[in-house]
Design an enzyme around this catalytic site. Structure first.
Site, PDB file in Angstrom:
ATOM      1  N   ARG A 149      -5.525   1.319 -40.046  1.00  0.00           N
ATOM      2  CA  ARG A 149      -4.640   2.145 -40.872  1.00  0.00           C
ATOM      3  C   ARG A 149      -4.423   1.526 -42.243  1.00  0.00           C
ATOM      4  NH1 ARG A 149      -4.041   3.281 -35.652  1.00  0.00           N
ATOM      5  NH2 ARG A 149      -3.086   5.221 -34.925  1.00  0.00           N
TER       6      ARG A 149
ATOM      7  N   ARG B 187     -13.028   4.012 -17.823  1.00  0.00           N
ATOM      8  CA  ARG B 187     -12.453   2.719 -17.414  1.00  0.00           C
ATOM      9  C   ARG B 187     -11.923   2.724 -15.981  1.00  0.00           C
ATOM     10  NH1 ARG B 187      -9.748   0.859 -23.241  1.00  0.00           N
ATOM     11  NH2 ARG B 187     -11.718   0.106 -24.108  1.00  0.00           N
TER      12      ARG B 187
ATOM     13  N   GLY C 146     -13.257   5.064 -31.959  1.00  0.00           N
ATOM     14  CA  GLY C 146     -12.559   6.347 -31.830  1.00  0.00           C
ATOM     15  C   GLY C 146     -11.503   6.509 -32.910  1.00  0.00           C
TER      16      GLY C 146
ATOM     17  N   LYS D 235     -12.182   6.729 -22.597  1.00  0.00           N
ATOM     18  CA  LYS D 235     -12.149   5.606 -23.544  1.00  0.00           C
ATOM     19  C   LYS D 235     -13.600   5.172 -23.818  1.00  0.00           C
ATOM     20  CE  LYS D 235      -7.755   5.479 -24.122  1.00  0.00           C
ATOM     21  NZ  LYS D 235      -7.213   5.923 -25.400  1.00  0.00           N
TER      22      LYS D 235
ATOM     23  N   ASP E  92      -4.465   0.646 -23.237  1.00  0.00           N
ATOM     24  CA  ASP E  92      -5.630  -0.233 -23.420  1.00  0.00           C
ATOM     25  C   ASP E  92      -5.536  -1.503 -22.573  1.00  0.00           C
ATOM     26  OD1 ASP E  92      -6.678   1.570 -25.212  1.00  0.00           O
ATOM     27  OD2 ASP E  92      -5.990   0.490 -26.989  1.00  0.00           O
TER      28      ASP E  92
HETATM   29  C1  S3P Z   1      -5.499   3.979 -30.871  1.00  0.00           C
HETATM   30  C2  S3P Z   1      -4.935   4.840 -29.986  1.00  0.00           C
HETATM   31  C3  S3P Z   1      -5.262   4.852 -28.551  1.00  0.00           C
HETATM   32  C4  S3P Z   1      -5.951   3.565 -28.109  1.00  0.00           C
HETATM   33  C5  S3P Z   1      -7.013   3.149 -29.067  1.00  0.00           C
HETATM   34  C6  S3P Z   1      -6.442   2.940 -30.459  1.00  0.00           C
HETATM   35  C7  S3P Z   1      -5.114   4.076 -32.298  1.00  0.00           C
HETATM   36  O1  S3P Z   1      -6.150   5.920 -28.296  1.00  0.00           O
HETATM   37  O2  S3P Z   1      -6.486   3.718 -26.826  1.00  0.00           O
HETATM   38  O3  S3P Z   1      -7.609   1.949 -28.628  1.00  0.00           O
HETATM   39  O4  S3P Z   1      -5.402   3.143 -33.062  1.00  0.00           O
HETATM   40  O5  S3P Z   1      -4.503   5.084 -32.668  1.00  0.00           O
HETATM   41  P1  S3P Z   1      -5.597   7.411 -28.024  1.00  0.00           P
HETATM   42  O6  S3P Z   1      -4.776   7.746 -29.168  1.00  0.00           O
HETATM   43  O7  S3P Z   1      -6.775   8.304 -27.918  1.00  0.00           O
HETATM   44  O8  S3P Z   1      -4.849   7.313 -26.734  1.00  0.00           O
END
Ligand code: S3P
Length: 426
Positions: free
Chosen positions: A24, A343, A91, A339, A312
């Protein structure tokens, strides 16, 4: 990589920067006016993917005196990249950037590695389309590669079916470019780093319970950001410190944001001794030093609103549950299936290979603790958190554990081995 039974863990460790916050800081820095200076940035492969995407869109990002400097160009300063944006395994990069790109005045193709190309993107395409975004899955399978044609956006009130900070953040970031107000309501509160950090950059954003509300911004302003240590990385050493007999370790500078601290709450509930000799604020986020002492754990039930706060960490919690007395039940965690790997399947298959009594359920797993584990060949599925989880399980198992697909740990914790060795003393 090979691991076996460990001597007690001793000493102290500075936990590397938080992955979610590092992503971010680059993104919001790029959209801000002026320079954003980031200390304790995580140089994991995922965050490097974010840097390379923004560099491709004309943002100058440099490293100086151990800090990352992002020379932002304002909300409308991104340029159309040459070629495709590669989000790698990340992701967070894929979903958050999609929210930003939806409101630009150029088109982009976004893709990533084999794992990213299997992860569901419908969850962001749906709300973004409702805002007026032109976004589609090129293979029409709901996954990346995505084609995004920037378009005028309008605010929406959106209730997400899953508690996901990535979905929430994609919609909020699109909301920066929308006309009118954008609201996102979640079934349970997911990590709120976007809300906290956007507010410090000057965005008009507020939270009420599980709803976040943003109004379009005229400008964001560069900030100085101190990234706290990643509780998701600390979790591996929390588990090892609690379980390897005779261990006592101090994990320094760990982010303990209440939307992320479920692992501490659950380990304490299981009888784990975790003290916080020092708590403070680090870059607008609560942080602490954690003193962890080995002892015995007992099983528990993990379900409901706590799940997004430790999503996580569930792999390493599941591994720890094998060494706890009695049964541990994990429910409401169907998100684990989408994920970096599935998992639930990856944990149960590999734990069983080590001799554990573990069972898959529809939305979680059941682990009956107390059986001794033995070494095995682990298939990490190239998922960083699965690889590190089994390195930790191996420290309490008889014989040798081999994790052939090991390099994936670079995604979130390139110094994991060195840090583990420093606590074991070799
Ligand atoms: C994250 C949000 C989570 C987490 C990922 C990082 C983020 O995913 O599992 O490792 O940085 O916003 P989700 O928002 O899909 O649950």
């Amino acid at each position: 990589m090979k691991f076996s039974r460990s001597a007690p863990l001793k000493g102290s460790l500075e936990i590397p920067g938080d992955k979610s916050i590092s992503h971010r800081s680059i993104m919001f820095g790029a959209l801000a006016k002026g320079t954003t200076e980031i200390s304790h940035f995580l140089k994991g492969a995922d965050c490097l993917s974010t840097i390379s995407c923004f560099r491709q869109m004309g943002i100058d990002i440099e490293e100086k005196d151990g800090k990352i400097l992002v020379h932002g160009k304002g909300l409308h300063g991104l340029q159309k990249p040459e070629g495709v944006l590669d989000c790698g395994n990340s992701g967070t990069t894929t979903r958050l950037i999609s929210g930003i790109l939806a409101g630009q005045d150029f088109d982009v193709t976004l893709t990533g590695d084999e794992s990213i190309q299997k992860r569901p993107m419908g969850r962001i395409m749906e709300p973004l389309s409702r805002m007026g975004a032109q976004i589609r899955s090129i293979k029409e399978n709901g996954c990346a590669p995505l084609f995004i044609q920037g378009a005028p956006l309008h605010g929406i009130c959106y209730s997400t079916p899953v508690a996901s900070a990535q979905v929430k953040s994609a919609v909020l970031l699109a909301g920066l470019y929308a006309d009118g107000e954008t609201q996102v309501t979640e079934p349970a509160l997911s990590r709120d780093h976007t809300e906290r950090m956007l507010s410090s950059f000057g965005a008009d954003i507020r939270s009420e319970g599980t709803t976040a509300v943003i109004r379009p911004a005229s400008e964001l302003y560069g900030q100085s950001i101190q990234v706290p240590g990643d509780i998701s990385s600390a979790a591996f050493f929390l588990a090892a410190g609690l379980l390897v007999p005779g261990s006592q370790i101090l994990l320094r500078n760990v982010g303990i944001n209440p939307t992320r601290d479920g692992v501490i709450r659950v380990f304490r509930q299981m009888g784990g001794r975790i003290e916080m000799p020092h708590t403070y604020l680090c870059g607008g986020e609560p942080a602490a030093d954690l003193l962890v002492s080995a002892g015995s754990l007992h099983g528990t039930v993990i379900e409901g609103d706590v799940i997004p706060t430790l999503i996580d960490e569930l792999p390493v919690i599941a591994a720890a549950a094998c060494f706890a007395e009695g049964e541990t039940v994990i429910r409401d965690a169907g998100e684990l299936k989408v994920k970096e790997s599935n998992r639930i399947e990856a944990m149960v298959t590999n734990l069983r290979a080590m001799g554990a009594d573990a069972e898959e359920t529809e939305d979680g797993m059941i682990i009956r603790g107390g059986r001794p584990l033995h070494g095995a060949v682990i298939s990490s599925r190239n998922d960083h958190r699965i690889a590190m989880t089994f390195a930790i399980a191996a420290l309490m198992a008889e014989g040798e554990t081999h994790i052939p697909e090991w390099n994936c740990v670079d995604i979130s914790y390139p110094d994991f081995l060195a840090d583990l060795r420093s606590l074991i003393g070799y």
